[in-house]
Design a protein around this motif. Structure first.
Motif, PDB file in Angstrom:
ATOM      1  N   ARG A 295       0.847  -1.186   0.000  1.00 60.23           N
ATOM      2  CA  ARG A 295       0.000   0.000   0.000  1.00 60.23           C
ATOM      3  C   ARG A 295       0.877   1.228   0.000  1.00 60.23           C
ATOM      4  O   ARG A 295       1.865   1.291   0.716  1.00 60.23           O
ATOM      5  N   ILE A 296       0.492   2.191  -0.822  1.00 63.04           N
ATOM      6  CA  ILE A 296       1.287   3.405  -0.869  1.00 63.04           C
ATOM      7  C   ILE A 296       0.455   4.569  -0.362  1.00 63.04           C
ATOM      8  O   ILE A 296      -0.696   4.757  -0.754  1.00 63.04           O
ATOM      9  N   TYR A 297       1.031   5.307   0.579  1.00 62.61           N
ATOM     10  CA  TYR A 297       0.346   6.432   1.203  1.00 62.61           C
ATOM     11  C   TYR A 297       1.033   7.725   0.815  1.00 62.61           C
ATOM     12  O   TYR A 297       2.256   7.809   0.816  1.00 62.61           O
ATOM     13  N   LYS A 298       0.228   8.739   0.491  1.00 61.23           N
ATOM     14  CA  LYS A 298       0.780  10.069   0.275  1.00 61.23           C
ATOM     15  C   LYS A 298       0.253  10.954   1.390  1.00 61.23           C
ATOM     16  O   LYS A 298      -0.959  11.086   1.555  1.00 61.23           O
ATOM     17  N   ASP A 299       1.137  11.520   2.151  1.00 60.02           N
ATOM     18  CA  ASP A 299       0.760  12.309   3.321  1.00 60.02           C
ATOM     19  C   ASP A 299      -0.281  11.587   4.161  1.00 60.02           C
ATOM     20  O   ASP A 299      -1.351  12.130   4.483  1.00 60.02           O
ATOM     21  N   MET A 300      -0.004  10.339   4.465  1.00 64.18           N
ATOM     22  CA  MET A 300      -0.848   9.483   5.294  1.00 64.18           C
ATOM     23  C   MET A 300      -2.167   9.083   4.642  1.00 64.18           C
ATOM     24  O   MET A 300      -3.009   8.457   5.271  1.00 64.18           O
ATOM     25  N   LYS A 301      -2.378   9.496   3.405  1.00 66.24           N
ATOM     26  CA  LYS A 301      -3.632   9.124   2.743  1.00 66.24           C
ATOM     27  C   LYS A 301      -3.351   8.000   1.751  1.00 66.24           C
ATOM     28  O   LYS A 301      -2.419   8.076   0.957  1.00 66.24           O
ATOM     29  N   LEU A 302      -4.184   6.947   1.792  1.00 61.82           N
ATOM     30  CA  LEU A 302      -3.969   5.795   0.916  1.00 61.82           C
ATOM     31  C   LEU A 302      -4.171   6.195  -0.541  1.00 61.82           C
ATOM     32  O   LEU A 302      -5.204   6.729  -0.923  1.00 61.82           O
ATOM     33  N   MET A 303      -3.149   5.969  -1.351  1.00 63.74           N
ATOM     34  CA  MET A 303      -3.272   6.282  -2.779  1.00 63.74           C
ATOM     35  C   MET A 303      -3.672   5.049  -3.578  1.00 63.74           C
ATOM     36  O   MET A 303      -4.547   5.090  -4.418  1.00 63.74           O
ATOM     37  N   ASP A 304      -2.981   3.959  -3.331  1.00 64.51           N
ATOM     38  CA  ASP A 304      -3.233   2.765  -4.127  1.00 64.51           C
ATOM     39  C   ASP A 304      -2.626   1.570  -3.409  1.00 64.51           C
ATOM     40  O   ASP A 304      -1.789   1.723  -2.519  1.00 64.51           O
ATOM     41  N   SER A 305      -3.070   0.394  -3.813  1.00 62.07           N
ATOM     42  CA  SER A 305      -2.439  -0.808  -3.287  1.00 62.07           C
ATOM     43  C   SER A 305      -2.431  -1.844  -4.384  1.00 62.07           C
ATOM     44  O   SER A 305      -3.261  -1.828  -5.280  1.00 62.07           O
TER      45      SER A 305
END
Lengths: 315, 357
Positions: A295-305
């Motif tokens: 899972r990839i988070y940008k500024d703690m927000k889930l972007m994609d997995s």
């Protein structure tokens, strides 16, 4: 009115490359840094240094392409419009520079490939399979062992008059051969030159096996910067081998050209170098397969997995 | 002794007919091996010799999982290469691990497949009548034949379905229906019913779509897990896929086609090379003649017959100017590596067509 510009990023195992081109495929800005096992920070660093070389008053970036082994991750970070494999990217880039090319030899950090081209069309390709012998990583390791700066590797090899014969099949055997020869008292330049030859033999036996190498031959990838290997290729193939100044940037250059076809009218900002990206890997417990989901988070927000084999992993 | 629980290793969707056959011919419970997962391969390779090929590791994993699940009789099909010998080795490994079970290889007790299966099953069910045996054997063969026929159609079209997953859904319901077959008439009816259903699935298929043929080692070709679902990957790229290796071929057509195949490729092969190596060369040639854009050859690491076939295939494809890609699967092959190569292969085929988007 700003002119259009296109960004291509190639994130390989060893190095990360970025190129910005204009409408007529001229390079406006380029950068080459080491990945150091951390693609996220490498991409950030790359974007930061590209920003300083880029005149945002004249150009705006309208499309982004990513390639290389971390293309998916980097593609998500940058909001890329084109995400493609490095083989196609290399072929497109080389054909645009050398329209008459017949054979492309590419040796990178962890992989090596051969691409055959006929009349600007890729007709065949092969890539090394289960073994990483004969790649840049191997050369770097051996340079360290011999206490040589990898940048001097080529020039040292050229000094040799009597190259040592080294096993070419497997990097582990080549290494033990090398240690043995060094202990016997062979000269350093002869061993280095022998290494260059073993890289070439390994490539021709394992990657290019059975394929007809026709000239013009273009050699690219990080290892193409090593004049010792270039010389060894020329000796072995008995033909001239072309090495471009931007040979190490070809993947990024190619993907930038390819991204032109997927232009989105958004002005890319270089702000991503400030954003905080984080990846988390966990073993999905949806079923017995236990997919590793990333899972990839940008500024703690889930972007994609990704990494899941079924819908259970998306929860 | 009515407490025998029979099981067998998984091979794609062939669970249904095999289970059907064993259930009808013996009176014991048939318990399917648990679904194939990453774990199957992990425990399989843990107890396998490192140089054994991938099918050995997968099937050993299957055996261990199914024995843990309560099975105590295991059946194996046997095979044409060293897989035929694996049966002895796997039996030894499993009994060394302390499992108590009976192990049968269906095709090992006689040269002739049909009487060999009969002899093996006779061990489990001494009362089985020859007529009953032949009846259900033929019924199972027909079921497999129908499945393979529809599978060919599915592979060609699944990449172009408008509603994702429609083919999978119909196939699932077909297999359930097949497992409840009552007799020949019933089976034939079911087949035509589902054939119509498959043909009615809405497709968006361009006339000149890319076509790729898959040839290679039988287990890797048939069991999607062992090739990282290569057919599904190709379908997702909107490619029509054809593969001739299936159980119908192995059981029946192989023996009739050998001479025909050899004649077809007499320029390259004078005799067979063990297992399906020669057949794969001939099939590659047939696919090329049919106008396929490219060939993908798949094999597990260290598969001897297919290594022999590779060089011949290379010469063939060189003469015909058709690209071929060789993929080798092992326990650690990264999925990304396979995807990268497939994507590049696909791009190359598109470029060769001259309509690169």
């Amino acid at each position: 009115m700003k002119n259009n510009a296109y960004l291509g990023v190639d994130i390989g195992s060893i190095s990360t490359k970025g190129v910005i081109i204009d409408d007529s495929n001229n390079i406006i800005a380029c950068e080459y840094i080491k990945t150091q096992g951390n693609p996220i920070s490498a991409v950030k660093q790359l974007i930061k240094s590209l920003e300083s070389k880029f005149d945002s008053n004249l150009y705006k970036i309208v499309s982004i392409g990513t390639t290389g082994s971390a293309r998916k991750l980097a593609g998500k970070m940058l909001g890329a419009t084109t995400i493609k494999n490095e083989i196609t990217a290399h072929a497109i880039a080389t054909i645009s520079i050398h329209p008459d090319v017949r054979t492309i030899i590419e040796i990178g950090g962890q992989d090596s490939k051969i691409i055959l081209v006929d009349k600007k069309i890729v007709t065949d390709y092969a890539m090394n399979t289960l073994c990483a012998a004969g790649t840049g990583a191997f050369l770097t390791n051996q340079a360290k062992r011999l206490d040589i700066d990898i940048n001097d590797f080529g020039s040292i090899a050229l000094m040799s008059k009597n190259p040592v014969k080294l096993a070419a099949r497997c990097s582990v055997f080549a290494e033990s051969d090398l240690v043995h020869k060094a202990q016997l008292g062979y000269k350093k330049e002869d061993i280095v030159s022998g290494l260059c030859k073993s890289i070439v033999n390994n490539y021709l036996n394992n990657v290019a096996k059975g394929k007809k190498i026709l000239s013009p031959v273009v050699f690219q990838g990080g290892v193409s910067k090593n004049i010792g290997v270039v010389k060894a290729f020329e000796d072995e193939l008995k033909t001239n081998v072309i090495v471009d100044d931007i040979g190490h940037l070809m993947g990024a250059y190619g993907i930038a050209i390819m991204s032109k076809k997927s232009v989105k009218d958004n002005d890319f900002s270089f702000r991503i170098s400030d954003a905080n990206f984080e990846t988390k890997v966990y073993d999905c417990s949806g079923c017995a397969n236990n997919c590793e989901v990333i899972r990839i988070y940008k500024d703690m927000k889930l972007m994609d997995s990704w990494g899941n084999k079924c819908e259970n992993g998306l929860k | 002794m009515n407490d025998k629980v029979i099981s067998f290793p998984i091979l794609a969707d062939y669970n249904t007919p095999i289970k059907f056959m064993i259930e009808k011919m013996t009176n014991y419970e048939v318990r399917l091996s648990p679904k194939m997962t990453k774990n199957t391969l992990e425990i399989g390779s843990k107890y396998s010799p490192d140089y054994a090929c991938l099918p050995f590791k997968y099937t050993l994993g299957n055996y261990i999982e199914t024995l843990e699940n309560g099975a105590n009789v295991i059946m194996q099909a046997g095979g044409g290469c060293r897989f035929g010998y694996y049966f002895e080795l796997q039996k030894q490994i499993l009994s060394d691990l302390g499992y108590n079970f009976e192990f049968y290889s269906l095709t090992e007790s006689d040269v002739n497949g049909i009487s060999s299966i009969y002899k093996t099953l006779k061990n489990l069910n001494p009362n089985i009548k020859r007529v009953r045996y032949l009846y259900y054997l033929l019924l199972t063969f027909l079921m497999i034949y129908y499945m393979d026929k529809l599978d060919m159609y599915i592979r060609k079209n699944v990449g172009f379905e408008i509603n994702k997953g429609s083919f999978d859904r119909v196939k699932k319901s077909m297999l359930t229906k097949f497992s409840k077959t009552r007799g020949f008439l019933d089976l034939i009816k079911t087949y035509y019913y589902y054939r119509k259903k498959f043909k009615n699935i809405a497709l968006d298929k361009p006339k000149n779509c890319l076509k790729v043929g898959i040839v290679g080692e039988l287990y890797t070709s048939m069991e999607p897990h062992s090739s990282y679902f290569i057919e599904r990957e190709l379908a997702n790229m909107n490619v029509e896929v054809t593969r001739y290796t299936n159980v119908t071929f192995l059981l029946i057509t192989k023996r009739f086609k050998e001479k025909y195949y050899l004649r077809k490729i007499k320029k390259y092969c004078k005799f067979t090379m063990g297992a399906d190596a020669m057949d794969n060369v001939a099939r590659a040639k047939i696919l090329i003649k049919k106008g396929y854009d490219g060939i993908i050859h798949i094999k597990p690491f260290g598969c001897v017959p297919e290594i022999g076939a590779m060089k011949v295939l290379e010469n063939l494809c060189d003469d015909e100017k058709i690209p071929i890609m060789f993929l080798t699967f092992d326990t650690n092959t990264s999925e990304l590596g396979i995807k990268t190569r497939l994507e590049a292969f696909h791009d190359m085929l598109l470029m060769r067509r001259g309509n690169e988007k």
